[in-house]
Design an enzyme around this catalytic site. Structure first.
Site, PDB file in Angstrom:
ATOM      1  N   CYS A  43       0.821  -1.218   0.000  1.00  0.00           N
ATOM      2  CA  CYS A  43       0.000   0.000   0.000  1.00  0.00           C
ATOM      3  C   CYS A  43       0.850   1.261   0.000  1.00  0.00           C
ATOM      4  O   CYS A  43       0.645   2.167  -0.800  1.00  0.00           O
ATOM      5  CB  CYS A  43      -0.937   0.001   1.201  1.00  0.00           C
ATOM      6  SG  CYS A  43      -1.968   1.474   1.285  1.00  0.00           S
ATOM      7  N   CYS A  48      -1.580   1.719  -2.943  1.00  0.00           N
ATOM      8  CA  CYS A  48      -2.585   2.771  -2.745  1.00  0.00           C
ATOM      9  C   CYS A  48      -2.015   4.177  -2.693  1.00  0.00           C
ATOM     10  O   CYS A  48      -2.524   5.096  -3.345  1.00  0.00           O
ATOM     11  CB  CYS A  48      -3.356   2.534  -1.448  1.00  0.00           C
ATOM     12  SG  CYS A  48      -3.604   0.821  -0.991  1.00  0.00           S
ATOM     13  N   LYS A  51      -0.169   5.404  -5.938  1.00  0.00           N
ATOM     14  CA  LYS A  51      -1.208   5.452  -6.972  1.00  0.00           C
ATOM     15  C   LYS A  51      -2.080   6.686  -6.805  1.00  0.00           C
ATOM     16  O   LYS A  51      -2.378   7.387  -7.773  1.00  0.00           O
ATOM     17  CB  LYS A  51      -2.071   4.196  -6.893  1.00  0.00           C
ATOM     18  CG  LYS A  51      -3.293   4.214  -7.798  1.00  0.00           C
ATOM     19  CD  LYS A  51      -4.376   3.305  -7.275  1.00  0.00           C
ATOM     20  CE  LYS A  51      -4.966   3.818  -5.987  1.00  0.00           C
ATOM     21  NZ  LYS A  51      -5.949   2.854  -5.404  1.00  0.00           N
ATOM     22  N   TYR A 179      -9.911  -2.828 -10.323  1.00  0.00           N
ATOM     23  CA  TYR A 179      -9.411  -1.598  -9.706  1.00  0.00           C
ATOM     24  C   TYR A 179      -8.141  -1.086 -10.393  1.00  0.00           C
ATOM     25  O   TYR A 179      -8.086   0.043 -10.880  1.00  0.00           O
ATOM     26  CB  TYR A 179      -9.025  -1.845  -8.241  1.00  0.00           C
ATOM     27  CG  TYR A 179     -10.110  -2.093  -7.245  1.00  0.00           C
ATOM     28  CD1 TYR A 179     -10.450  -1.119  -6.317  1.00  0.00           C
ATOM     29  CD2 TYR A 179     -10.762  -3.319  -7.170  1.00  0.00           C
ATOM     30  CE1 TYR A 179     -11.410  -1.348  -5.343  1.00  0.00           C
ATOM     31  CE2 TYR A 179     -11.728  -3.565  -6.206  1.00  0.00           C
ATOM     32  CZ  TYR A 179     -12.047  -2.581  -5.294  1.00  0.00           C
ATOM     33  OH  TYR A 179     -12.998  -2.809  -4.337  1.00  0.00           O
ATOM     34  N   GLU A 183      -7.725   2.180 -12.848  1.00  0.00           N
ATOM     35  CA  GLU A 183      -7.062   3.333 -12.239  1.00  0.00           C
ATOM     36  C   GLU A 183      -5.848   3.762 -13.054  1.00  0.00           C
ATOM     37  O   GLU A 183      -5.662   4.955 -13.330  1.00  0.00           O
ATOM     38  CB  GLU A 183      -6.669   2.999 -10.802  1.00  0.00           C
ATOM     39  CG  GLU A 183      -7.872   2.933  -9.866  1.00  0.00           C
ATOM     40  CD  GLU A 183      -7.559   2.381  -8.497  1.00  0.00           C
ATOM     41  OE1 GLU A 183      -8.381   2.577  -7.578  1.00  0.00           O
ATOM     42  OE2 GLU A 183      -6.492   1.740  -8.332  1.00  0.00           O
ATOM     43  N   HIS A 438     -27.387  22.126   0.275  1.00  0.00           N
ATOM     44  CA  HIS A 438     -27.436  22.653  -1.088  1.00  0.00           C
ATOM     45  C   HIS A 438     -26.480  23.829  -1.245  1.00  0.00           C
ATOM     46  O   HIS A 438     -26.321  24.623  -0.323  1.00  0.00           O
ATOM     47  CB  HIS A 438     -28.870  23.104  -1.383  1.00  0.00           C
ATOM     48  CG  HIS A 438     -29.077  23.625  -2.769  1.00  0.00           C
ATOM     49  ND1 HIS A 438     -29.128  22.797  -3.867  1.00  0.00           N
ATOM     50  CD2 HIS A 438     -29.234  24.894  -3.234  1.00  0.00           C
ATOM     51  CE1 HIS A 438     -29.328  23.537  -4.945  1.00  0.00           C
ATOM     52  NE2 HIS A 438     -29.392  24.815  -4.584  1.00  0.00           N
ATOM     53  N   GLU A 443     -26.530  15.940  -2.064  1.00  0.00           N
ATOM     54  CA  GLU A 443     -27.917  16.134  -1.645  1.00  0.00           C
ATOM     55  C   GLU A 443     -28.873  15.195  -2.382  1.00  0.00           C
ATOM     56  O   GLU A 443     -29.974  14.915  -1.900  1.00  0.00           O
ATOM     57  CB  GLU A 443     -28.351  17.587  -1.847  1.00  0.00           C
ATOM     58  CG  GLU A 443     -28.427  18.054  -3.284  1.00  0.00           C
ATOM     59  CD  GLU A 443     -28.789  19.535  -3.386  1.00  0.00           C
ATOM     60  OE1 GLU A 443     -29.930  19.882  -3.032  1.00  0.00           O
ATOM     61  OE2 GLU A 443     -27.931  20.326  -3.811  1.00  0.00           O
TER      62      GLU A 443
END
Length: 461
Positions: A43, A48, A51, A179, A183, A438, A443
């Site tokens: 990682c 991760c 990346k 993934y 990516e 908002h 929302e």
């Protein structure tokens, strides 16, 4: 002479192993941890974290283009791959040093060497030293898997090498539809590379909600990425300056790099598991463990990707922490592997937690779907042709929201928070009772009132 040299020997210095070492040491255990490559594991060093840094970098091209619609005049930008990689390497080195420091602060012993099992309590180091441990934790993670051996497989790179390419490829072919493949496809496309994705299945992101899969593919193709499904690379020929990939559909594609991201397998090669009697799970090839991460040997545990359960860094960290609390903290902690939020940092970004529509229909007799696709506010000024997807999957019998799926900017950040609601078994009524904030994209999650689809399973005769 003490029976054991250490209370806990951790094989693997990734996120899971490091967390286990730190927590166990905090409980008063004597801890030794060995990592043969670099502390931080996949990682931090080649997964991760680097990346995500490349993902950030690849977004700037789009941001420069979008700025014009908001009145900005930006000189023609230029990009230097070597600078990015050098700065990325500097940050990874900083994190690696922090990992080592944080472990050593707990009093644990950190070894930079390979370690393998000699028996249930003995770990043999590459230096020749043997260490006797009361408990052993295997946290060696996973490794890239190129799949079936084909002619020219030696010319193919994995995500490991992609982080250290000497220059940005002008054209790259990436095989895979999960993934990592998507990516990196978006990363390279963001830097201006001509990207082709090859995937054997009917559509990318197998296992994700069907609406998510369709939406992501459509958006990636609009961005200029070529996605070819239903075929595979059968042969790779190397030339003086480029490669030719021959596909199973009879066509061929020229590129400057060929990358395979077809999956990862548990990193168990050469660990000598058989000498200690550690069993392998025949269904997934990972180390077999119970709900407390214990292997077939009472004093040996395994966590993270090496078990091939759910291969995500936070899962490995949670499993490592639970192991240390259970074995050294005098309280049993069992990790709950349900409703785990996850993200795909492609463009557009994907965030998802809980069940897909199909999974919910298999599990529940009545399912309501609430779905919205819309052009995000930013795109109305920038002129970018893109749409967001938001989807809620509801068990109509209990009104519980059992799945949330988002595709678009900020999807991962939103789904991390939505994961709390799903874990707490929030109902659609709870979502409806929440006041909208908002103007935000999020929302939509609390303003969707009318189901876009309703599924009712026919009663068995």
């Amino acid at each position: 002479m003490a029976e054991f040299d250490t209370d806990l020997f951790v094989i693997g210095g990734g996120s899971g192993g490091v967390r286990a070492a730190r927590i166990a040491a905090g409980h008063g255990a004597r801890v030794t941890i060995a990592e043969e490559y670099r502390m931080g594991g996949t990682c931090v060093i080649r997964g991760c974290v680097p990346k995500k840094l490349l993902v950030y970098a690849s977004h700037f091209h789009q941001e420069f283009e979008d700025a014009a619609g908001f009145g900005w005049t930006v000189p023609q930008p230029t990009f230097d791959w070597a600078t990015l990689i050098a700065n990325k390497d500097k940050e990874i080195a900083r994190l690696e040093a922090a990992y080592i420091t944080n472990v050593e602060k707990t009093g644990a012993r950190v070894l930079t060497t390979r370690a393998v099992l000699e028996d249930a309590h003995t770990v043999r180091l590459a230096t020749g030293e043997a260490v006797r441990a009361k408990y052993v934790l295997i946290a060696t993670g996973g490794a890239p898997n190129h799949g079936a051996v084909i002619p020219g497989i030696e010319h193919v790179i994995s995500s490991n090498e992609a982080f250290h390419l000497p220059k940005l490829p002008r054209r790259i072919l990436i095989q895979g539809g999960g993934y990592i493949a998507l990516e990196f496809a978006c990363i390279f496309a963001g830097f201006g590379s001509d990207v082709t994705v090859i995937y054997r299945g009917e559509n990318v992101l197998r296992g994700f909600d069907e609406d998510v899969r369709t939406h992501v593919r459509s958006e990636m193709e609009k961005a200029g990425i070529t996605i070819l499904t239903g075929c595979t690379v059968k042969q790779v020929d190397k030339h003086a300056h480029d490669f030719t990939s021959h596909l199973s559909n009879g066509s061929s594609i020229a590129s400057d790099q060929v990358m395979f991201a077809v999956g990862r397998h548990p990193n168990i090669k050469g660990l000598e598991l058989d000498k200690a009697g550690v069993a392998i799970n025949p269904e997934n090839g990972g180390i077999a463990v119970d709900g407390f991460s214990k292997t077939s040997v009472d004093n040996i545990y395994a966590i993270g990707d090496v078990t091939h359960r759910i291969n995500l860094t936070p899962v490995a960290i949670r499993e490592g922490h639970a192991f240390a609390d259970t074995v050294f903290g005098k309280r049993e902690v069992r990790v709950d592997h349900t409703d785990i939020p996850t993200a795909v940092f492609c463009q557009p970004e994907v965030g998802t937690v809980g069940l897909t529509e199909d999974q919910a229909c298999e599990r529940f007799s009545k399912v309501d779907i609430f779905k919205a696709t819309f052009r995000p506010m930013k795109a109305t000024m920038s002129g970018r042709d893109t749409r967001m997807l938001m989807k809620l999957v509801v068990d109509a019998t209990t009104d519980r929201v059992v799945g949330c799926h988002i595709v678009g900017d900020g999807a991962a950040e939103m789904v991390q928070v939505l994961g709390i609601a799903v874990k707490m078994k929030a109902t659609k009524a709870d979502f409806d009772a929440t006041m909208a904030l908002h103007p935000t994209a999020a929302e939509e999650l609390v303003t969707m009132r009318t189901p876009s689809a309703r599924h009712v399973r026919a009663a068995a005769e």
